[in-house]
Design a protein around this motif. Structure first.
Motif, PDB file in Angstrom:
ATOM      1  N   SER A  59      18.575  60.915 -17.711  1.00 25.66           N
ATOM      2  CA  SER A  59      19.306  61.886 -16.886  1.00 25.66           C
ATOM      3  C   SER A  59      19.822  63.038 -17.731  1.00 25.66           C
ATOM      4  CB  SER A  59      20.481  61.197 -16.179  1.00 25.66           C
ATOM      5  OG  SER A  59      20.006  60.212 -15.291  1.00 25.66           O
ATOM      6  N   LEU A  60      20.317  62.729 -18.938  1.00 24.22           N
ATOM      7  CA  LEU A  60      20.844  63.787 -19.796  1.00 24.22           C
ATOM      8  C   LEU A  60      19.735  64.707 -20.289  1.00 24.22           C
ATOM      9  CD1 LEU A  60      23.363  64.988 -21.129  1.00 24.22           C
ATOM     10  CD2 LEU A  60      22.903  63.543 -23.115  1.00 24.22           C
ATOM     11  N   ILE A  61      18.605  64.133 -20.701  1.00 22.39           N
ATOM     12  CA  ILE A  61      17.482  64.958 -21.156  1.00 22.39           C
ATOM     13  C   ILE A  61      16.993  65.852 -20.026  1.00 22.39           C
ATOM     14  CG2 ILE A  61      15.069  64.890 -21.942  1.00 22.39           C
ATOM     15  CD1 ILE A  61      15.838  62.322 -23.515  1.00 22.39           C
ATOM     16  N   ASN A  62      16.924  65.311 -18.814  1.00 18.71           N
ATOM     17  CA  ASN A  62      16.519  66.126 -17.665  1.00 18.71           C
ATOM     18  C   ASN A  62      17.522  67.234 -17.381  1.00 18.71           C
ATOM     19  OD1 ASN A  62      14.162  64.641 -17.229  1.00 18.71           O
ATOM     20  ND2 ASN A  62      15.167  63.207 -15.838  1.00 18.71           N
ATOM     21  N   ALA A  63      18.820  66.933 -17.521  1.00 20.27           N
ATOM     22  CA  ALA A  63      19.849  67.955 -17.304  1.00 20.27           C
ATOM     23  C   ALA A  63      19.768  69.047 -18.371  1.00 20.27           C
ATOM     24  CB  ALA A  63      21.234  67.305 -17.316  1.00 20.27           C
ATOM     25  N   LEU A  64      19.546  68.645 -19.614  1.00 22.79           N
ATOM     26  CA  LEU A  64      19.437  69.616 -20.711  1.00 22.79           C
ATOM     27  C   LEU A  64      18.291  70.587 -20.480  1.00 22.79           C
ATOM     28  CD1 LEU A  64      19.872  67.537 -24.012  1.00 22.79           C
ATOM     29  CD2 LEU A  64      21.286  69.474 -23.286  1.00 22.79           C
ATOM     30  N   THR A  65      17.162  70.045 -20.051  1.00 23.50           N
ATOM     31  CA  THR A  65      15.956  70.850 -19.908  1.00 23.50           C
ATOM     32  C   THR A  65      15.830  71.508 -18.538  1.00 23.50           C
ATOM     33  OG1 THR A  65      14.688  68.894 -19.224  1.00 23.50           O
ATOM     34  CG2 THR A  65      14.707  69.421 -21.570  1.00 23.50           C
ATOM     35  N   GLY A  66      16.730  71.131 -17.620  1.00 24.71           N
ATOM     36  CA  GLY A  66      16.676  71.700 -16.282  1.00 24.71           C
ATOM     37  C   GLY A  66      15.463  71.248 -15.498  1.00 24.71           C
ATOM     38  N   ARG A  67      14.938  70.077 -15.836  1.00 23.76           N
ATOM     39  CA  ARG A  67      13.757  69.554 -15.161  1.00 23.76           C
ATOM     40  C   ARG A  67      14.070  68.162 -14.626  1.00 23.76           C
ATOM     41  NH1 ARG A  67      12.981  72.991 -19.046  1.00 23.76           N
ATOM     42  NH2 ARG A  67      11.158  74.334 -19.166  1.00 23.76           N
ATOM     43  N   LYS A  68      13.678  67.896 -13.409  1.00 17.72           N
ATOM     44  CA  LYS A  68      14.113  66.669 -12.748  1.00 17.72           C
ATOM     45  C   LYS A  68      13.446  65.413 -13.290  1.00 17.72           C
ATOM     46  CE  LYS A  68      15.603  68.588  -8.305  1.00 17.72           C
ATOM     47  NZ  LYS A  68      15.389  68.562  -6.839  1.00 17.72           N
ATOM     48  N   ASN A  69      12.178  65.519 -13.682  1.00 18.31           N
ATOM     49  CA  ASN A  69      11.441  64.301 -14.030  1.00 18.31           C
ATOM     50  C   ASN A  69      10.748  64.385 -15.380  1.00 18.31           C
ATOM     51  OD1 ASN A  69      11.881  62.802 -11.504  1.00 18.31           O
ATOM     52  ND2 ASN A  69      10.677  64.446 -10.578  1.00 18.31           N
ATOM     53  N   LEU A  70      11.284  65.202 -16.296  1.00 18.92           N
ATOM     54  CA  LEU A  70      10.660  65.284 -17.617  1.00 18.92           C
ATOM     55  C   LEU A  70      10.763  63.930 -18.316  1.00 18.92           C
ATOM     56  CD1 LEU A  70       9.325  67.209 -19.698  1.00 18.92           C
ATOM     57  CD2 LEU A  70      11.600  67.500 -20.702  1.00 18.92           C
ATOM     58  N   PRO A 188      30.602  56.637 -41.925  1.00 19.04           N
ATOM     59  CA  PRO A 188      30.529  57.867 -42.725  1.00 19.04           C
ATOM     60  C   PRO A 188      29.502  58.887 -42.235  1.00 19.04           C
ATOM     61  CG  PRO A 188      29.605  55.988 -43.927  1.00 19.04           C
ATOM     62  CD  PRO A 188      30.297  55.439 -42.730  1.00 19.04           C
ATOM     63  N   ALA A 189      28.504  58.447 -41.465  1.00 21.12           N
ATOM     64  CA  ALA A 189      27.476  59.387 -41.000  1.00 21.12           C
ATOM     65  C   ALA A 189      27.869  60.093 -39.704  1.00 21.12           C
ATOM     66  CB  ALA A 189      26.143  58.661 -40.801  1.00 21.12           C
ATOM     67  N   ALA A 190      29.051  59.776 -39.168  1.00 18.67           N
ATOM     68  CA  ALA A 190      29.466  60.350 -37.879  1.00 18.67           C
ATOM     69  C   ALA A 190      29.846  61.816 -38.013  1.00 18.67           C
ATOM     70  CB  ALA A 190      30.645  59.552 -37.322  1.00 18.67           C
ATOM     71  N   HIS A 191      29.341  62.630 -37.094  1.00 21.83           N
ATOM     72  CA  HIS A 191      29.746  64.034 -36.979  1.00 21.83           C
ATOM     73  C   HIS A 191      31.148  64.061 -36.361  1.00 21.83           C
ATOM     74  CE1 HIS A 191      29.822  68.186 -35.455  1.00 21.83           C
ATOM     75  NE2 HIS A 191      28.888  68.434 -36.347  1.00 21.83           N
ATOM     76  N   PRO A 192      31.999  64.992 -36.795  1.00 26.20           N
ATOM     77  CA  PRO A 192      33.395  64.953 -36.345  1.00 26.20           C
ATOM     78  C   PRO A 192      33.657  65.411 -34.917  1.00 26.20           C
ATOM     79  CG  PRO A 192      33.045  66.811 -37.821  1.00 26.20           C
ATOM     80  CD  PRO A 192      31.790  66.004 -37.856  1.00 26.20           C
ATOM     81  N   GLU A 193      32.650  65.955 -34.244  1.00 24.67           N
ATOM     82  CA  GLU A 193      32.876  66.452 -32.880  1.00 24.67           C
ATOM     83  C   GLU A 193      32.169  65.577 -31.847  1.00 24.67           C
ATOM     84  OE1 GLU A 193      33.441  71.187 -33.983  1.00 24.67           O
ATOM     85  OE2 GLU A 193      31.603  70.528 -32.972  1.00 24.67           O
ATOM     86  N   ILE A 194      32.907  65.150 -30.844  1.00 22.72           N
ATOM     87  CA  ILE A 194      32.388  64.327 -29.749  1.00 22.72           C
ATOM     88  C   ILE A 194      32.081  65.227 -28.559  1.00 22.72           C
ATOM     89  CG2 ILE A 194      32.973  62.452 -28.139  1.00 22.72           C
ATOM     90  CD1 ILE A 194      34.991  61.492 -30.347  1.00 22.72           C
ATOM     91  N   VAL A 195      30.912  65.036 -27.958  1.00 24.44           N
ATOM     92  CA  VAL A 195      30.514  65.841 -26.800  1.00 24.44           C
ATOM     93  C   VAL A 195      30.723  65.012 -25.529  1.00 24.44           C
ATOM     94  CG1 VAL A 195      28.704  67.252 -25.761  1.00 24.44           C
ATOM     95  CG2 VAL A 195      28.752  66.933 -28.245  1.00 24.44           C
ATOM     96  N   VAL A 196      31.423  65.593 -24.567  1.00 20.06           N
ATOM     97  CA  VAL A 196      31.727  64.910 -23.305  1.00 20.06           C
ATOM     98  C   VAL A 196      30.823  65.485 -22.216  1.00 20.06           C
ATOM     99  CG1 VAL A 196      33.515  64.516 -21.570  1.00 20.06           C
ATOM    100  CG2 VAL A 196      34.104  64.451 -23.999  1.00 20.06           C
ATOM    101  N   THR A 197      30.062  64.626 -21.540  1.00 20.49           N
ATOM    102  CA  THR A 197      29.071  65.131 -20.578  1.00 20.49           C
ATOM    103  C   THR A 197      29.069  64.373 -19.258  1.00 20.49           C
ATOM    104  OG1 THR A 197      27.256  63.659 -21.276  1.00 20.49           O
ATOM    105  CG2 THR A 197      27.507  65.731 -22.496  1.00 20.49           C
ATOM    106  N   SER A 198      28.573  65.076 -18.253  1.00 21.77           N
ATOM    107  CA  SER A 198      28.206  64.479 -16.981  1.00 21.77           C
ATOM    108  C   SER A 198      26.899  65.125 -16.538  1.00 21.77           C
ATOM    109  CB  SER A 198      29.281  64.709 -15.913  1.00 21.77           C
ATOM    110  OG  SER A 198      28.753  64.456 -14.623  1.00 21.77           O
ATOM    111  N   SER A 199      25.821  64.362 -16.553  1.00 20.35           N
ATOM    112  CA  SER A 199      24.527  64.908 -16.117  1.00 20.35           C
ATOM    113  C   SER A 199      24.575  65.314 -14.656  1.00 20.35           C
ATOM    114  CB  SER A 199      23.423  63.870 -16.335  1.00 20.35           C
ATOM    115  OG  SER A 199      23.311  63.537 -17.696  1.00 20.35           O
ATOM    116  N   GLU A 200      25.311  64.554 -13.867  1.00 19.67           N
ATOM    117  CA  GLU A 200      25.398  64.804 -12.427  1.00 19.67           C
ATOM    118  C   GLU A 200      26.146  66.096 -12.121  1.00 19.67           C
ATOM    119  OE1 GLU A 200      27.234  62.316  -8.764  1.00 19.67           O
ATOM    120  OE2 GLU A 200      25.873  61.190 -10.061  1.00 19.67           O
TER     121      GLU A 200
END
Length: 216
Positions: A59-70, A188-200
């Motif tokens: 769902s997130l990849i589809n939301a990122l790309t703006g395509r429903k069924n990629l 230690p490999a964690a990036h310091p910024e957390i991204v909060v998302t809702s695909s819907e």
């Protein structure tokens, strides 16, 4: 010194446009890979999406790309057993990794794709960042900690992306962000910024697009 974890900021207009343009251009499915020998040439930067089964990767990849069924979600969690590659126009490979933590598949099959996952994370020199998706309703679980530890050992920078934040209240959101930030302090490999998302609802999609588009 303990790293401080914060929410990824909203992009400014210029970088937001870079993200929009990257994903407005064609994004195509390239191939599904079942062995390291099948990986495409390491001729560009790539970023991958990891997460336990049913966390909302497709769902997130589809939301990122703006395509429903990629990216296609299976009705049965844990069915995706391939590393799926998608190409962006003049941008990075987008790589959808098999879901972990639960699978309605034979044990031997599960073990095979877990080995593939580990080999990919430790051996792909062009992998710039892993986006690890965490369901906001559940926070970081023990099975997530395993993949985060693997990324630490593989020296792959990873960034947590909270999914399905529209399914919880504001108070629950604050609580899960705190839980995730606390869990990340030992990685230690964690990036310091957390991204909060809702695909819907589309929340956080522009931010994630911008992060990908501006990655060096």
């Amino acid at each position: 010194m303990t790293m401080k974890f914060t929410l990824a900021p909203e992009p400014d207009d210029l970088t937001r446009e870079r993200g929009r343009l990257l994903f407005a251009a064609p994004v195509e499915f390239l191939k599904g890979v079942v062995a390291m020998a099948g990986l495409p040439p390491a001729d560009r930067v790539e970023i991958c999406f990891a997460g336990r089964s049913n966390v909302g990767k497709s769902s997130l990849i589809n939301a990122l790309t703006g395509r429903k069924n990629l990216a296609r979600a299976s009705n049965t969690p844990g069915r995706t057993q391939e590393i799926n590659y998608f190409t962006t126009t003049e941008g990075p490979y987008l790589v959808d990794l098999p879901g972990y933590g639960f699978a309605e598949a034979p044990v031997a099959v599960v073990e095979k794709w877990q080995r593939l996952l580990k080999a990919y994370l430790s051996g792909r020199v062009t992998l710039r960042r892993a986006f690890v998706l965490i369901d906001a309703r559940h926070g970081v679980k023990a099975v997530d900690d395993e993949i985060l530890t693997l990324l630490d050992r593989s020296a792959v920078t990873f960034q947590v992306v909270l999914t399905k934040v529209d399914k919880i209240s504001k108070a629950e959101r604050e609580k899960v962000i705190e839980q995730v930030a606390q869990a990340l302090t030992k990685h230690p490999a964690a990036h310091p910024e957390i991204v909060v998302t809702s695909s819907e609802k589309g929340e956080g999609v522009a931010t994630l697009r911008t992060i990908i588009a501006t990655m060096e």
